[in-house]
Design a protein around this motif. Structure first.
Motif, short mmCIF file in Angstrom:
data_model
loop_
_atom_site.label_atom_id
_atom_site.label_comp_id
_atom_site.label_asym_id
_atom_site.label_seq_id
_atom_site.Cartn_x
_atom_site.Cartn_y
_atom_site.Cartn_z
N THR A 34 0.83 -1.20 0.00
CA THR A 34 0.00 0.00 0.00
C THR A 34 0.87 1.26 0.00
OG1 THR A 34 -1.74 -1.17 1.18
CG2 THR A 34 -1.85 1.22 1.20
N LYS A 35 1.89 1.27 0.83
CA LYS A 35 2.81 2.41 0.87
C LYS A 35 3.48 2.62 -0.48
CE LYS A 35 3.43 4.21 5.03
NZ LYS A 35 3.19 5.59 5.31
N ARG A 36 3.95 1.53 -1.10
CA ARG A 36 4.61 1.60 -2.38
C ARG A 36 3.66 2.16 -3.45
NH1 ARG A 36 6.75 -3.90 -3.74
NH2 ARG A 36 8.09 -3.46 -1.97
N GLN A 37 2.40 1.73 -3.42
CA GLN A 37 1.42 2.22 -4.38
C GLN A 37 1.11 3.70 -4.14
OE1 GLN A 37 -2.23 0.00 -4.39
NE2 GLN A 37 -2.96 0.97 -6.26
N GLN A 38 1.02 4.11 -2.89
CA GLN A 38 0.73 5.51 -2.57
C GLN A 38 1.85 6.43 -3.05
OE1 GLN A 38 0.03 5.46 1.64
NE2 GLN A 38 -2.17 5.04 1.41
N LEU A 39 3.07 5.96 -3.04
CA LEU A 39 4.19 6.78 -3.51
C LEU A 39 4.11 7.04 -5.01
CD1 LEU A 39 7.15 5.22 -1.48
CD2 LEU A 39 6.08 7.46 -1.13
N ARG A 40 3.50 6.11 -5.75
CA ARG A 40 3.37 6.27 -7.21
C ARG A 40 2.09 6.98 -7.63
NH1 ARG A 40 3.87 0.46 -9.12
NH2 ARG A 40 3.97 -0.10 -6.96
N GLU A 41 1.11 7.11 -6.74
CA GLU A 41 -0.15 7.72 -7.10
C GLU A 41 -0.02 9.24 -7.20
OE1 GLU A 41 -3.07 6.53 -4.26
OE2 GLU A 41 -3.35 4.57 -5.19
N VAL A 42 -0.80 9.80 -8.14
CA VAL A 42 -0.82 11.25 -8.33
C VAL A 42 -2.29 11.67 -8.37
CG1 VAL A 42 -0.21 13.14 -9.89
CG2 VAL A 42 1.30 11.17 -9.68
#
Length: 143
Positions: A34-42
């Motif tokens: 989840t953290k990894r995905q949040q870092l890529r979300e814009v």
């Protein structure tokens, strides 16, 4: 290799410990993902106009008003406007049968159920509409 004899209670405790470790590790993996995905979300508000334009397309198939909206069949030119007029010339119940059957992919039985009429009536309305549409288009189509 003499293994000590384990009691039922000890076996249950060992299994519970194993399950708790597995759940804890899975929760850690899910949190990490989840953290990894949040870092890529814009967020949309952070997108530049160029990036926003890449998110959609515009269909320009009928952009040239009358030019691309017509087609020739059997030497007659039929425009979208003429076809719409032909559909509007039908009585409402026949027009509904044609539109629901061909544009909404409903069967005669489904249309009959919707209007609480026999299926054969729907079929008659639909098929008789073709004769009316044919006459209308033959009279008004451009040669």
């Amino acid at each position: 290799m003499n293994e000590p004899v384990r009691t039922q209670w000890q076996i249950r405790c060992a299994f519970n410990g194993y399950c708790k470790r597995a759940l804890k590790n899975e929760a850690a993996n899910a949190h990490r993902d989840t953290k990894r995905q949040q870092l890529r979300e814009v967020t949309f508000s952070d997108l530049s106009p160029q990036e926003e334009n890449q998110l959609y397309t515009n269909d320009r198939y009928f952009a040239d008003d009358e030019a691309e909206q017509s087609f020739c069949v059997a030497g007659k030119e039929i425009t979208a406007k003429l076809l719409a007029e032909a559909l509007h010339s039908l009585p409402e119940e026949k027009r509904n049968a044609v539109l629901l059957y061909y544009f909404f992919d409903m069967s005669d039985a489904e249309i009959a159920e919707l209007y609480a009429i026999p299926r054969s009536t729907v079929q008659y309305r639909r098929t008789s509409s073709f004769e009316l549409l044919k006459r209308y288009l033959e009279e008004r189509a451009y040669d």
